[in-house]
Design an enzyme around this catalytic site. Sequence first.
Site, PDB file in Angstrom:
ATOM      1  N   TYR A  82      88.509   4.700 -81.522  1.00 31.44           N
ATOM      2  CA  TYR A  82      87.344   5.451 -81.979  1.00 31.44           C
ATOM      3  C   TYR A  82      86.048   4.808 -81.473  1.00 31.44           C
ATOM      4  O   TYR A  82      85.152   5.487 -80.984  1.00 31.44           O
ATOM      5  CB  TYR A  82      87.367   5.514 -83.507  1.00 31.44           C
ATOM      6  N   SER A  90      78.323   7.564 -83.125  1.00 27.75           N
ATOM      7  CA  SER A  90      78.662   6.850 -84.367  1.00 27.75           C
ATOM      8  C   SER A  90      78.073   5.440 -84.313  1.00 27.75           C
ATOM      9  O   SER A  90      77.731   4.934 -83.234  1.00 27.75           O
ATOM     10  CB  SER A  90      80.192   6.761 -84.453  1.00 27.75           C
TER      11      SER A  90
HETATM   12  P1  NAD Z   1      85.994  16.409 -90.099  1.00 27.13           P
HETATM   13  O1  NAD Z   1      87.373  15.911 -89.866  1.00 27.13           O
HETATM   14  O2  NAD Z   1      85.609  16.837 -91.476  1.00 27.13           O
HETATM   15  O3  NAD Z   1      85.699  17.621 -89.117  1.00 27.13           O
HETATM   16  C1  NAD Z   1      86.147  17.663 -87.802  1.00 27.13           C
HETATM   17  C2  NAD Z   1      86.480  19.115 -87.487  1.00 27.13           C
HETATM   18  O4  NAD Z   1      86.922  19.172 -86.138  1.00 27.13           O
HETATM   19  C3  NAD Z   1      87.615  19.691 -88.353  1.00 27.13           C
HETATM   20  O5  NAD Z   1      87.184  20.897 -88.972  1.00 27.13           O
HETATM   21  C4  NAD Z   1      88.753  19.941 -87.364  1.00 27.13           C
HETATM   22  O6  NAD Z   1      89.512  21.090 -87.662  1.00 27.13           O
HETATM   23  C5  NAD Z   1      87.976  20.116 -86.068  1.00 27.13           C
HETATM   24  N1  NAD Z   1      88.816  19.862 -84.909  1.00 27.13           N
HETATM   25  C6  NAD Z   1      89.722  18.866 -84.738  1.00 27.13           C
HETATM   26  N2  NAD Z   1      90.325  18.970 -83.544  1.00 27.13           N
HETATM   27  C7  NAD Z   1      89.768  20.062 -82.932  1.00 27.13           C
HETATM   28  C8  NAD Z   1      89.982  20.691 -81.679  1.00 27.13           C
HETATM   29  N3  NAD Z   1      90.861  20.214 -80.791  1.00 27.13           N
HETATM   30  N4  NAD Z   1      89.250  21.789 -81.388  1.00 27.13           N
HETATM   31  C9  NAD Z   1      88.370  22.277 -82.286  1.00 27.13           C
HETATM   32  N5  NAD Z   1      88.129  21.737 -83.482  1.00 27.13           N
HETATM   33  C10 NAD Z   1      88.818  20.630 -83.802  1.00 27.13           C
HETATM   34  O7  NAD Z   1      85.008  15.261 -89.536  1.00 27.13           O
HETATM   35  P2  NAD Z   1      83.526  14.939 -89.939  1.00 27.13           P
HETATM   36  O8  NAD Z   1      83.533  13.830 -90.921  1.00 27.13           O
HETATM   37  O9  NAD Z   1      82.790  16.194 -90.272  1.00 27.13           O
HETATM   38  O10 NAD Z   1      82.980  14.373 -88.557  1.00 27.13           O
HETATM   39  C11 NAD Z   1      82.343  15.187 -87.577  1.00 27.13           C
HETATM   40  C12 NAD Z   1      81.913  14.314 -86.409  1.00 27.13           C
HETATM   41  O11 NAD Z   1      81.055  13.271 -86.868  1.00 27.13           O
HETATM   42  C13 NAD Z   1      83.072  13.603 -85.712  1.00 27.13           C
HETATM   43  O12 NAD Z   1      82.787  13.487 -84.345  1.00 27.13           O
HETATM   44  C14 NAD Z   1      83.069  12.250 -86.346  1.00 27.13           C
HETATM   45  O13 NAD Z   1      83.679  11.294 -85.545  1.00 27.13           O
HETATM   46  C15 NAD Z   1      81.580  12.019 -86.476  1.00 27.13           C
HETATM   47  N6  NAD Z   1      81.195  11.013 -87.454  1.00 27.13           N
HETATM   48  C16 NAD Z   1      81.605  11.092 -88.747  1.00 27.13           C
HETATM   49  C17 NAD Z   1      81.204  10.135 -89.639  1.00 27.13           C
HETATM   50  C18 NAD Z   1      81.652  10.199 -91.078  1.00 27.13           C
HETATM   51  O14 NAD Z   1      81.331   9.276 -91.827  1.00 27.13           O
HETATM   52  N7  NAD Z   1      82.327  11.252 -91.490  1.00 27.13           N
HETATM   53  C19 NAD Z   1      80.388   9.065 -89.219  1.00 27.13           C
HETATM   54  C20 NAD Z   1      79.988   9.020 -87.890  1.00 27.13           C
HETATM   55  C21 NAD Z   1      80.393  10.001 -87.023  1.00 27.13           C
END
Ligand code: NAD
Length: 272
Positions: A165, A152
């Site tokens: 985070y 991130s």
């Molecule tokens: P999201 O919450 O939409 O998806 C995360 C998924 O992980 C969910 O489907 C959830 O059910 C699953 N999950 C949670 N705990 C779990 C576990 N113990 N075992 C298996 N699955 C599990 O999040 P996102 O926005 O798609 O983000 C995905 C990744 O990208 C994350 O690592 C997030 O930190 C990173 N990220 C997101 C952004 C953003 O702007 N959304 C920016 C930078 C990084």
Amino acid sequence: MEYDFNLRGKVAVLTGAAGVLCSQIAMGLAKKGVKVVLLDLADMKAKEIAERITADGGEAFSEKVDVLDKKSIESAADKILKKFETVDILINGAGGNKEEATTGRDKSFFDIPEEAIKWVFDLNLIGTILPCQVFGKIFAEKGKGSIINISSMAAFIPLTRTLAYSAAKAGISNFTNWLAVHMNQEYSPEIRVNAIAPGFLLTDQNYYLLIDKKTGGFTERGKKIIDKTPMGRYGKPEELPGAIIFLCSDEASFVNGVILPIDGGFAAYSGV
Ligand code: NAD
């Protein structure tokens, strides 16, 4: 070299595949002819996405997996090997932040509950390392494979408020560098470990920080981010698969141990 980013027939395993970002990545890979395996705790949602991919002519299946439970990852790996015989790509998308681990007007750093901090550390860091152990072993045995972790912007310079985070994502970037070196030195020069660092995308994870519940407009933080993004906008989830396709393909055969920002220039801009 053809430079056609050909991934047809490869097998990719994605954790957090029911989420906003990884479901897009899974769909993007499937369109390139990749057989995708969607792992998530939210198994019904993952199944729905797998069915959508299959209905569109792709090959996909889903499994319920807890990335914090190594046995559940191993059991999924056995099923994947039975079905597809091999794994070529691992994308560690399970991760995220939670409001309880974020400082705010009514929540000082001194009062952030330990459980909330541990929850964020575990999900992001341990939840990335355990799948790397299980699928990395398969790559070590066959001498080839590509791992992509999700870091991130918070990993390069920590963002205000998101203390757990930011530290957890910095851990993921550091672990990505470590594993890239370890896999090459101990197992094979053809195993690559990279990460993407998405910039600011408006998703469930950060909505409460960027959008004012009352007005529906940007919060002060939301406006600051736009001002520090040279491209002047938030990113969209569909802007991630292209970078993943590049990193997984043979065209990126000498790209190893990098943390690739996908951020509209945010990390490049000092604000002045
Ligand atoms: P999201 O919450 O939409 O998806 C995360 C998924 O992980 C969910 O489907 C959830 O059910 C699953 N999950 C949670 N705990 C779990 C576990 N113990 N075992 C298996 N699955 C599990 O999040 P996102 O926005 O798609 O983000 C995905 C990744 O990208 C994350 O690592 C997030 O930190 C990173 N990220 C997101 C952004 C953003 O702007 N959304 C920016 C930078 C990084």
